[in-house]
Scaffold this motif. Structure first.
Motif, PDB file in Angstrom:
ATOM      1  N   CYS A 167      -7.061  33.401 -19.569  1.00  0.00           N
ATOM      2  CA  CYS A 167      -7.152  34.369 -20.657  1.00  0.00           C
ATOM      3  C   CYS A 167      -5.790  34.532 -21.325  1.00  0.00           C
ATOM      4  CB  CYS A 167      -7.609  35.712 -20.095  1.00  0.00           C
ATOM      5  SG  CYS A 167      -7.707  36.997 -21.327  1.00  0.00           S
ATOM      6  N   CYS A 168      -5.766  34.532 -22.647  1.00  0.00           N
ATOM      7  CA  CYS A 168      -4.498  34.804 -23.321  1.00  0.00           C
ATOM      8  C   CYS A 168      -4.706  35.806 -24.440  1.00  0.00           C
ATOM      9  CB  CYS A 168      -3.833  33.522 -23.810  1.00  0.00           C
ATOM     10  SG  CYS A 168      -4.944  32.381 -24.607  1.00  0.00           S
ATOM     11  N   ASN A 169      -5.542  36.811 -24.171  1.00  0.00           N
ATOM     12  CA  ASN A 169      -5.801  37.866 -25.136  1.00  0.00           C
ATOM     13  C   ASN A 169      -4.722  38.940 -25.021  1.00  0.00           C
ATOM     14  OD1 ASN A 169      -6.773  39.838 -26.792  1.00  0.00           O
ATOM     15  ND2 ASN A 169      -8.711  40.126 -25.722  1.00  0.00           N
ATOM     16  N   ALA A 170      -3.546  38.618 -25.578  1.00  0.00           N
ATOM     17  CA  ALA A 170      -2.406  39.522 -25.434  1.00  0.00           C
ATOM     18  C   ALA A 170      -2.509  40.717 -26.376  1.00  0.00           C
ATOM     19  CB  ALA A 170      -1.105  38.763 -25.684  1.00  0.00           C
ATOM     20  N   GLU A 171      -3.482  40.702 -27.285  1.00  0.00           N
ATOM     21  CA  GLU A 171      -3.638  41.855 -28.177  1.00  0.00           C
ATOM     22  C   GLU A 171      -4.278  43.026 -27.453  1.00  0.00           C
ATOM     23  OE1 GLU A 171      -5.638  39.478 -31.144  1.00  0.00           O
ATOM     24  OE2 GLU A 171      -4.149  40.116 -32.630  1.00  0.00           O
ATOM     25  N   ASN A 172      -4.954  42.726 -26.351  1.00  0.00           N
ATOM     26  CA  ASN A 172      -5.625  43.772 -25.586  1.00  0.00           C
ATOM     27  C   ASN A 172      -4.945  43.906 -24.224  1.00  0.00           C
ATOM     28  OD1 ASN A 172      -7.301  45.306 -23.963  1.00  0.00           O
ATOM     29  ND2 ASN A 172      -9.177  44.491 -24.870  1.00  0.00           N
TER      30      ASN A 172
END
Ligand SMILES: [Zn+2]
Length: 145
Positions: free
Chosen positions: A57-62
């Motif tokens: 996972c690379c959802n760094a906005e969340n």
């Protein structure tokens, strides 16, 4: 790509060294760290952790997915999710055998050189003791090219 003993796959990016103010052409960083950098414009201090427990996972906005924290915190979160490595089991003659494959030893050496990862963190990830990691890094156990 790096495969950990638990079978989890971690993505890796090569990024320009000057992104980190380093005098190197390229440095190797985990995808989630790079994602954090791209979203926030700075590197996570001290580490980027997966709130969701999914290594790719690379959802760094969340922040529930990728957030800043210490590796100690990361280990605690892994155990909470029941994903922590099991303590090494040593039975009979196996007690004297190496618990790391050559491939893992090479990985450890290259990761220790490329990332700001502690021996303790590597020990937890590979399910061995910190002195074992230290041993591998000093090249006493294995002669690797
Ligand atoms: Zn996620």
């Amino acid at each position: 790509m790096t495969r950990s003993p638990g079978g989890l796959v971690y993505g890796k990016f090569w990024v320009p060294g000057d992104w980190l103010g380093l005098d190197q052409d390229k440095v190797c960083r985990g995808v989630h760290r790079v994602a954090f950098y791209l979203v926030h414009g700075r590197w996570p201090e001290p580490n980027a952790l997966h709130g969701c427990g999914y290594p790719l996972c690379c959802n760094a906005e969340n922040p529930q997915h990728v957030h800043e924290g210490t590796l100690k915190q990361n280990t605690a979160e892994m155990f909470e999710r029941g994903r922590g490595p099991l303590p090494p089991v040593q039975v009979g003659s196996q007690a004297h055998r190496s618990k790391l494959t050559d491939q893992q030893a090479r990985e450890i050496i290259s990761r220790a050189a490329a990332e700001d990862v502690s021996q303790q963190a590597l020990a937890v990830e590979y399910g061995v003791s910190q002195p074992t990691i230290s041993y591998v890094l000093r090249g006493k156990r294995r002669s690797l090219q």
